[in-house]
Scaffold this motif. Structure first.
Motif, PDB file in Angstrom:
ATOM      1  N   ASN A 138      -5.871  13.155  18.206  1.00  0.00           N
ATOM      2  CA  ASN A 138      -6.399  14.219  19.051  1.00  0.00           C
ATOM      3  C   ASN A 138      -6.401  15.504  18.235  1.00  0.00           C
ATOM      4  O   ASN A 138      -6.228  15.475  17.019  1.00  0.00           O
ATOM      5  CB  ASN A 138      -5.586  14.359  20.355  1.00  0.00           C
ATOM      6  N   GLU A 139      -6.576  16.639  18.884  1.00  0.00           N
ATOM      7  CA  GLU A 139      -6.672  17.909  18.166  1.00  0.00           C
ATOM      8  C   GLU A 139      -5.345  18.331  17.529  1.00  0.00           C
ATOM      9  O   GLU A 139      -5.329  19.132  16.596  1.00  0.00           O
ATOM     10  CB  GLU A 139      -7.155  19.010  19.119  1.00  0.00           C
ATOM     11  N   LYS A 140      -4.241  17.780  18.010  1.00  0.00           N
ATOM     12  CA  LYS A 140      -2.932  18.202  17.516  1.00  0.00           C
ATOM     13  C   LYS A 140      -2.239  17.159  16.650  1.00  0.00           C
ATOM     14  O   LYS A 140      -1.361  17.509  15.852  1.00  0.00           O
ATOM     15  CB  LYS A 140      -2.018  18.564  18.691  1.00  0.00           C
ATOM     16  N   LEU A 141      -2.603  15.886  16.801  1.00  0.00           N
ATOM     17  CA  LEU A 141      -1.859  14.830  16.116  1.00  0.00           C
ATOM     18  C   LEU A 141      -2.776  13.869  15.379  1.00  0.00           C
ATOM     19  O   LEU A 141      -3.880  13.565  15.837  1.00  0.00           O
ATOM     20  CB  LEU A 141      -1.020  14.038  17.128  1.00  0.00           C
ATOM     21  N   ASN A 142      -2.278  13.392  14.227  1.00  0.00           N
ATOM     22  CA  ASN A 142      -2.875  12.280  13.498  1.00  0.00           C
ATOM     23  C   ASN A 142      -1.935  11.090  13.563  1.00  0.00           C
ATOM     24  O   ASN A 142      -0.712  11.248  13.637  1.00  0.00           O
ATOM     25  CB  ASN A 142      -3.101  12.631  12.029  1.00  0.00           C
ATOM     26  N   PHE A 143      -2.507   9.908  13.537  1.00  0.00           N
ATOM     27  CA  PHE A 143      -1.702   8.706  13.299  1.00  0.00           C
ATOM     28  C   PHE A 143      -1.312   8.712  11.823  1.00  0.00           C
ATOM     29  O   PHE A 143      -2.124   9.037  10.959  1.00  0.00           O
ATOM     30  CB  PHE A 143      -2.501   7.450  13.631  1.00  0.00           C
ATOM     31  N   TYR A 144      -0.068   8.389  11.515  1.00  0.00           N
ATOM     32  CA  TYR A 144       0.378   8.366  10.120  1.00  0.00           C
ATOM     33  C   TYR A 144       0.873   6.983   9.744  1.00  0.00           C
ATOM     34  O   TYR A 144       1.698   6.391  10.444  1.00  0.00           O
ATOM     35  CB  TYR A 144       1.502   9.371   9.872  1.00  0.00           C
ATOM     36  N   SER A 145       0.366   6.453   8.634  1.00  0.00           N
ATOM     37  CA  SER A 145       0.857   5.168   8.119  1.00  0.00           C
ATOM     38  C   SER A 145       0.893   5.218   6.600  1.00  0.00           C
ATOM     39  O   SER A 145       0.037   5.823   5.952  1.00  0.00           O
ATOM     40  CB  SER A 145      -0.035   4.016   8.588  1.00  0.00           C
ATOM     41  N   MET A 146       1.907   4.593   6.037  1.00  0.00           N
ATOM     42  CA  MET A 146       2.071   4.527   4.586  1.00  0.00           C
ATOM     43  C   MET A 146       2.641   3.167   4.201  1.00  0.00           C
ATOM     44  O   MET A 146       3.536   2.646   4.864  1.00  0.00           O
ATOM     45  CB  MET A 146       3.012   5.624   4.086  1.00  0.00           C
ATOM     46  N   VAL A 147       2.104   2.600   3.129  1.00  0.00           N
ATOM     47  CA  VAL A 147       2.634   1.373   2.544  1.00  0.00           C
ATOM     48  C   VAL A 147       2.789   1.595   1.042  1.00  0.00           C
ATOM     49  O   VAL A 147       1.832   1.984   0.363  1.00  0.00           O
ATOM     50  CB  VAL A 147       1.713   0.154   2.798  1.00  0.00           C
ATOM     51  N   MET A 148       3.971   1.362   0.523  1.00  0.00           N
ATOM     52  CA  MET A 148       4.250   1.466  -0.898  1.00  0.00           C
ATOM     53  C   MET A 148       4.799   0.131  -1.380  1.00  0.00           C
ATOM     54  O   MET A 148       5.741  -0.405  -0.795  1.00  0.00           O
ATOM     55  CB  MET A 148       5.274   2.575  -1.158  1.00  0.00           C
ATOM     56  N   VAL A 149       4.194  -0.412  -2.432  1.00  0.00           N
ATOM     57  CA  VAL A 149       4.601  -1.715  -2.968  1.00  0.00           C
ATOM     58  C   VAL A 149       4.881  -1.584  -4.460  1.00  0.00           C
ATOM     59  O   VAL A 149       4.052  -1.051  -5.209  1.00  0.00           O
ATOM     60  CB  VAL A 149       3.519  -2.788  -2.732  1.00  0.00           C
ATOM     61  N   GLU A 150       6.033  -2.075  -4.888  1.00  0.00           N
ATOM     62  CA  GLU A 150       6.375  -2.154  -6.306  1.00  0.00           C
ATOM     63  C   GLU A 150       6.795  -3.582  -6.629  1.00  0.00           C
ATOM     64  O   GLU A 150       7.592  -4.173  -5.892  1.00  0.00           O
ATOM     65  CB  GLU A 150       7.518  -1.204  -6.648  1.00  0.00           C
ATOM     66  N   SER A 151       6.263  -4.125  -7.737  1.00  0.00           N
ATOM     67  CA  SER A 151       6.630  -5.477  -8.162  1.00  0.00           C
ATOM     68  C   SER A 151       6.821  -5.509  -9.666  1.00  0.00           C
ATOM     69  O   SER A 151       6.098  -4.836 -10.410  1.00  0.00           O
ATOM     70  CB  SER A 151       5.554  -6.497  -7.769  1.00  0.00           C
ATOM     71  N   ASP A 152       7.767  -6.300 -10.111  1.00  0.00           N
ATOM     72  CA  ASP A 152       8.067  -6.433 -11.534  1.00  0.00           C
ATOM     73  C   ASP A 152       8.212  -7.915 -11.866  1.00  0.00           C
ATOM     74  O   ASP A 152       9.051  -8.602 -11.278  1.00  0.00           O
ATOM     75  CB  ASP A 152       9.357  -5.677 -11.874  1.00  0.00           C
ATOM     76  N   PHE A 153       7.386  -8.393 -12.791  1.00  0.00           N
ATOM     77  CA  PHE A 153       7.418  -9.782 -13.230  1.00  0.00           C
ATOM     78  C   PHE A 153       7.612  -9.834 -14.743  1.00  0.00           C
ATOM     79  O   PHE A 153       6.992  -9.045 -15.469  1.00  0.00           O
ATOM     80  CB  PHE A 153       6.101 -10.508 -12.909  1.00  0.00           C
ATOM     81  N   SER A 154       8.483 -10.735 -15.226  1.00  0.00           N
ATOM     82  CA  SER A 154       8.418 -11.097 -16.633  1.00  0.00           C
ATOM     83  C   SER A 154       7.244 -12.063 -16.765  1.00  0.00           C
ATOM     84  O   SER A 154       6.609 -12.422 -15.779  1.00  0.00           O
ATOM     85  CB  SER A 154       9.721 -11.755 -17.084  1.00  0.00           C
ATOM     86  N   PHE A 155       6.948 -12.500 -17.968  1.00  0.00           N
ATOM     87  CA  PHE A 155       5.842 -13.441 -18.117  1.00  0.00           C
ATOM     88  C   PHE A 155       6.230 -14.853 -17.691  1.00  0.00           C
ATOM     89  O   PHE A 155       5.399 -15.758 -17.676  1.00  0.00           O
ATOM     90  CB  PHE A 155       5.331 -13.448 -19.568  1.00  0.00           C
ATOM     91  N   GLN A 156       7.502 -15.046 -17.294  1.00  0.00           N
ATOM     92  CA  GLN A 156       7.959 -16.349 -16.842  1.00  0.00           C
ATOM     93  C   GLN A 156       8.280 -16.389 -15.348  1.00  0.00           C
ATOM     94  O   GLN A 156       8.126 -17.425 -14.696  1.00  0.00           O
ATOM     95  CB  GLN A 156       9.216 -16.793 -17.626  1.00  0.00           C
TER      96      GLN A 156
END
Length: 204
Positions: A138-156
């Protein structure tokens, strides 16, 4: 501690009056403060950084971590990226690609890269991504959403991953509040931990 505290303090103190987002989160297992900064420069360069300081209730352990990347646009929204992830356990530089796009209600930052761990002496693959969606309610509010993804893989094998989810509302002064969840996976078995709670944030 200086190895990870210094870069975090540099980006916060240098850009506190610019495009900075700060969130405080209280979960059932941990509390966390999250800072995010993203800036384009006129000469096709972009600087992105996110830093967290978490506090574990049961152990009393404080864990800081910083991810920073310097990116050069080759196309309209994509380019090459050099970054570093610094935590209390290791320093992990990375080299890869960046995709950065922002519209009025949607922003996305994706950094796939080849990484090197000074702790293990091994190379691998890493991914950092951040998505925000803030359509108007509406004129006063926004819906807020956030997704943060971190991944770490060795080659195995898979090393570690984390997901941060926030759902709530944002007012005209860019104050945000709502519910959230932090999830962590480790090893090939993807052993998962959950941390659910509430957050409050502000964009400057």
């Amino acid at each position: 501690m200086k190895k990870y505290a210094f870069p975090f303090m540099v980006f916060v103190s240098s850009y506190a009056k610019s495009q900075l987002s700060v969130q405080a989160y209280g979960g059932n297992k941990e509390a966390e403060v999250l800072g995010i900064f993203d800036k384009d420069f006129k000469n096709r360069w972009n600087y992105f950084a996110s830093g967290t300081v978490s506090y574990d209730y049961s152990s009393g352990k404080v864990t800081p971590a910083v991810y920073q990347s310097l990116n050069y646009y080759v196309g309209n929204n994509w380019g090459i990226s050099g970054g570093v992830h610094i935590s209390d356990e290791e320093v992990m530089p990375s080299l890869g690609f960046a995709y950065i796009k922002e519209t009025g209600v949607f922003s996305i930052n994706i950094f796939p890269a080849v990484t090197y761990s000074f702790d293990s002496g091994e190379s691998g693959l890493g991914l950092y991504s951040l998505l925000e969606y803030t359509p108007k309610l509406n004129e006063k509010l926004n819906f807020y959403s956030m997704v943060m993804v971190e991944s770490d893989f060795s080659f195995q094998e898979h090393q570690a991953s984390s997901e941060v989810i926030r759902l709530g509302v944002e007012n005209s002064k860019k104050m945000q509040f709502g519910i959230g969840g932090n999830m962590y996976q480790t090893g090939n078995t993807f052993e998962t931990e959950f941390n659910f709670g509430l957050f409050i944030g502000k964009k400057f």
